[in-house]
Design an enzyme around this catalytic site. Structure first.
Site, PDB file in Angstrom:
ATOM      1  CE  LYS A 119      -3.934   1.904   2.552  1.00 56.77           C
ATOM      2  NZ  LYS A 119      -4.926   1.767   3.829  1.00 56.77           N
ATOM      3  NE  ARG A 145      -9.751  -5.016  -2.606  1.00 60.28           N
ATOM      4  CZ  ARG A 145      -9.133  -4.290  -1.898  1.00 60.28           C
ATOM      5  NH1 ARG A 145      -9.864  -3.167  -1.355  1.00 60.28           N
ATOM      6  NH2 ARG A 145      -7.740  -4.479  -1.934  1.00 60.28           N
ATOM      7  CG  ASP A 169     -13.798  -0.052  -2.234  1.00 54.44           C
ATOM      8  OD1 ASP A 169     -15.198   0.408  -2.050  1.00 54.44           O
ATOM      9  OD2 ASP A 169     -12.886   0.715  -1.819  1.00 54.44           O
TER      10      ASP A 169
END
Length: 474
Positions: A112, A182, A256
């Site tokens: 990330k 997801r 999401d």
């Protein structure tokens, strides 16, 4: 070159290539390992000693090809605050691949803040140190508390200065999940590849998360996918049950950010309440309270409805049969959540889960008196004076011979309280990680009274929570 002692798999990228865009992390001008989770690395067969080498740090940034197979940015859609966005995807993230733990379970190794991808939509694809460390400490605390969650393997500072209102040090988070499939993944498969891709994704989900259904994949029937959906519902209910007991407010329950595994993901705007109240919300962008504390079961139900919309053709031989099966499963979700919440509170009170009367009385008092739930449950566990309004309840509760040892195993002394997290992060971004490590040691051993000083158990000063606000910030 220092050769990596392991190699990641490319399971998702190989199985679902139309949902995986090959990509590479962004070069960092001066990368430095800030923190590494040695225990997690060992459990995944990743050598912490090698990860600390320059080659290891490059791998953690998605740059060293040696242990990688096929790093990708994952495609997905999502409803964000109720508004559908067809193409979200990993706009600043990368799936490096999967590592297999000793029990044979695959785990995503995911970055990330690793730079722009084809899904960035004009953003810079980067993250900053404070919010990255925030996710590290809260996700690891949640794991220690027994909550299904993504985990944090490492934080790397990039040496870059990032503009986020003010200038902040850049960083990358390396997180781990049993998968990052997801609800939004199914929404994307539905609009991009129709039922064929959705079925492929459903089958892949079964192989990753629901081994009891794998045998049915040789000749799947509608019942296979109904069972899959019901299993997903149960996982969501179990997770929200734990959130409710702990007073955890997620803050961004978009589709999401709802993982099929039931693991909690995305800790940007989350917070732990210190006054137990249904209208608690902390996210700066949740203007109307869509994701406030008391709405979390309902919102997850809404997200599950969006999921089942993508599966309808798989649930029955005809459209009507599929719709009926979906409705019959979905209508049970409220009850599943209630059962999970009651079970969690029964355990916290040392009672049998069949004792719904005492549990419901306790829950009513929580909303009436708004106590700090962590302090209250430890007061009951340790036989110290309860807060005002609970005296009569405690008197009656003690007559039921609660299991105090069971309570000690689930009622924490330490949680990542908002004021403590903010103080630790303020020092950390200035280069002083002493408070961060002290708090991390406590919240990752939340039931051990020797894990941290007594002041880390205490709520914030009066008035702090009323003004406290969280920001995605990364």
């Amino acid at each position: 070159m220092n050769t990596a002692p392991f190699k990641l798999e490319a399971d998702f990228a190989s199985a679902l290539p139309t949902m995986a865009a090959p990509w590479q992390g962004e070069e960092a001008p001066n990368p430095e390992l800030v923190i590494l989770n040695d225990d997690l690395a060992y459990s995944l067969g990743l050598d912490p000693t090698w990860l600390r080498t320059p080659e290891g740090v490059q791998f953690l940034l998605g740059l060293n090809p040696e242990p990688l197979t096929k790093a990708v940015a994952q495609a997905y859609s999502g409803h964000q605050f109720g508004q559908f966005v067809a193409s979200l995807g990993d706009g600043r993230a990368l799936l490096l691949g999967e590592a297999r733990s000793a029990d044979g379970v695959l785990h995503d190794i995911h970055l990330k803040g690793s730079g722009r991808t084809q899904f960035s939509r004009g953003a810079d694809g980067r993250a900053v140190l404070g919010p990255v460390l925030r996710e590290y400490i809260i996700s690891e605390a949640m794991h220690a508390l027994g909550v299904p969650t993504t985990r944090s393997l490492a934080v790397i500072s990039t040496g870059r200065k990032i503009q986020r209102g003010s200038v902040a040090p850049g960083a990358v988070l390396v997180r781990v999940a049993t998968s990052l499939i997801r609800v939004g993944s199914f929404q994307y498969s539905n609009i991009s590849g129709g039922i064929e891709l959705s079925q492929h994704l459903a089958n892949y989900t079964i192989t990753r998360h629901f081994p009891s259904l794998v045998a049915e994949l040789s000749a799947p029937t509608p019942a296979t996918y109904v069972s899959l959906f019901k299993a997903i519902l149960q996982r969501q209910a179990d997770t929200v049950g734990k959130w409710t007991r702990l007073g955890f407010v997620h803050g961004a329950l978009n589709t999401d950010n709802t993982l099929i595994s039931g693991e909690t993901v995305d800790y940007g705007p989350c917070a732990f309440m210190e006054r137990y109240r249904g209208d608690a919300k902390f996210s700066s962008i949740d203007t109307y309270g869509r994701y406030k504390f008391e709405n979390q079961p309902m919102i997850l139900g809404w997200n599950m409805a969006r999921l089942v919309e993508t599966l309808l053709p798989l649930l029955g031989a005809t459209p009507d049969e599929g719709m009926t099966a979906a409705q019959e499963a979905l209508v049970e979700f409220d009850d599943l959540c209630e059962q999970a919440i009651r079970k969690e509170f029964a355990t916290a009170l040392g009672l049998d889960e069949s004792d719904t009367g005492t549990v419901e009385q306790f829950r009513e008092l929580l909303y009436l008196h708004n106590p700090d739930i962590t302090t209250l449950l430890r007061a009951l566990t340790d036989n110290t004076a309860p807060p005002s309004g609970f005296e009569a309840f405690v008197h009656d509760w003690k007559t039921q011979d609660p299991d105090i040892e069971a309570m000690r195993a689930v009622n924490p002394l330490f949680i990542p309280r908002n004021h403590l997290v903010e103080a630790a992060l303020a020092d950390a971004v200035e280069g002083n990680l002493e408070k961060f490590h002290e708090l991390l040691a406590a919240v990752t051993n939340p039931f051990d009274p020797t894990a941290g000083p007594d002041e880390l158990r205490l709520p914030s000063e009066e008035g702090f929570e009323e003004d406290y606000m969280t920001f995605c910030g990364t």
